[in-house]
Motif scaffolding. Sequence first.
Motif, PDB file in Angstrom:
ATOM      1  N   THR A  52      -0.783  -2.633  -4.382  1.00  0.00           N
ATOM      2  CA  THR A  52      -0.852  -1.322  -3.695  1.00  0.00           C
ATOM      3  C   THR A  52       0.321  -0.754  -4.091  1.00  0.00           C
ATOM      4  O   THR A  52       0.208   0.500  -3.674  1.00  0.00           O
ATOM      5  CB  THR A  52      -0.322  -2.000  -2.027  1.00  0.00           C
ATOM      6  OG1 THR A  52       1.075  -2.372  -1.884  1.00  0.00           O
ATOM      7  CG2 THR A  52      -1.424  -2.601  -1.573  1.00  0.00           C
ATOM      8  N   ARG A  54       3.320  -0.591  -3.067  1.00  0.00           N
ATOM      9  CA  ARG A  54       4.318  -0.336  -2.363  1.00  0.00           C
ATOM     10  C   ARG A  54       5.359  -1.470  -1.977  1.00  0.00           C
ATOM     11  O   ARG A  54       4.814  -2.521  -1.762  1.00  0.00           O
ATOM     12  CB  ARG A  54       3.457  -0.059  -0.937  1.00  0.00           C
ATOM     13  CG  ARG A  54       2.699   1.363  -0.794  1.00  0.00           C
ATOM     14  CD  ARG A  54       1.757   1.530   0.242  1.00  0.00           C
ATOM     15  NE  ARG A  54       0.994   2.674   0.218  1.00  0.00           N
ATOM     16  CZ  ARG A  54      -0.012   3.012   1.265  1.00  0.00           C
ATOM     17  NH1 ARG A  54      -0.166   2.149   2.284  1.00  0.00           N
ATOM     18  NH2 ARG A  54      -0.833   3.949   0.937  1.00  0.00           N
ATOM     19  N   GLY A 128     -11.150  -2.960  -3.852  1.00  0.00           N
ATOM     20  CA  GLY A 128      -9.587  -3.252  -3.866  1.00  0.00           C
ATOM     21  C   GLY A 128      -9.539  -4.961  -3.955  1.00  0.00           C
ATOM     22  O   GLY A 128      -8.644  -5.347  -4.867  1.00  0.00           O
TER      23      GLY A 128
END
Length: 223
Positions: A52, A54, A128
């Motif tokens: 991600t 993050r 994803g």
Amino acid sequence: MNWLTDFFTDPANWSGSNAIPVRLLEHLEFSVIALLLAALIGVPLGLLIGHTGRGGVLVVVSANVARALPTLGLLVLLVLLFGTASVWPVLIPLIALAVPPILVNTFEGIRGVDPELRDAAYGMGLRGPQVLGRVLVPVALPLILLGLRLAAVQIVATAAVAAYVGLGGLGRYIIDGLATQKYEQVVGGSVLIVLFALAAQALFAVAQRVTVSPGVSQRVRIR
């Protein structure tokens, strides 16, 4: 050399509750359980954060905090709080020691995959989770296995501290040998721990050879 020979040829070290096979199995139990639990924490977090993009700061901060924890001090504290009725006072410090290399190497492995490869996977219609499982993880596998290997060696070496608080493992030979001035036990226990760590290294080397595709291995060597 005489100490080493005396240790391994002494029949008393091959029978009873203090036998080498018994202590080896205890050490193996601590090491395997701690590594599995650390992997269950570090690998999924590393995959998620690396995929991600993050939480990279979280990886760095948590890794530095975990590395700063004094393993022996944490072990003694947990034993004082919970006693030695279970292996958790040993497992928790070992897990805290093993998570950082697993987490950091998994994160760096996923993050380091060529962006063009990632874009090509999305261009082929993969979503994803599919991109992560089919493309990113196979390419990042050498670094993921490296993190697991580093963690395993650290766990095997550090699990000896379990003997400091009266628990089992190969560290018993070192602690008891120092207490009774039986230095052949100290040397023998140290050699066994070193051999155990080398065996863990060899196991992960074989695992990497078997599981990593030749194309990825060649790419890693070129880089």
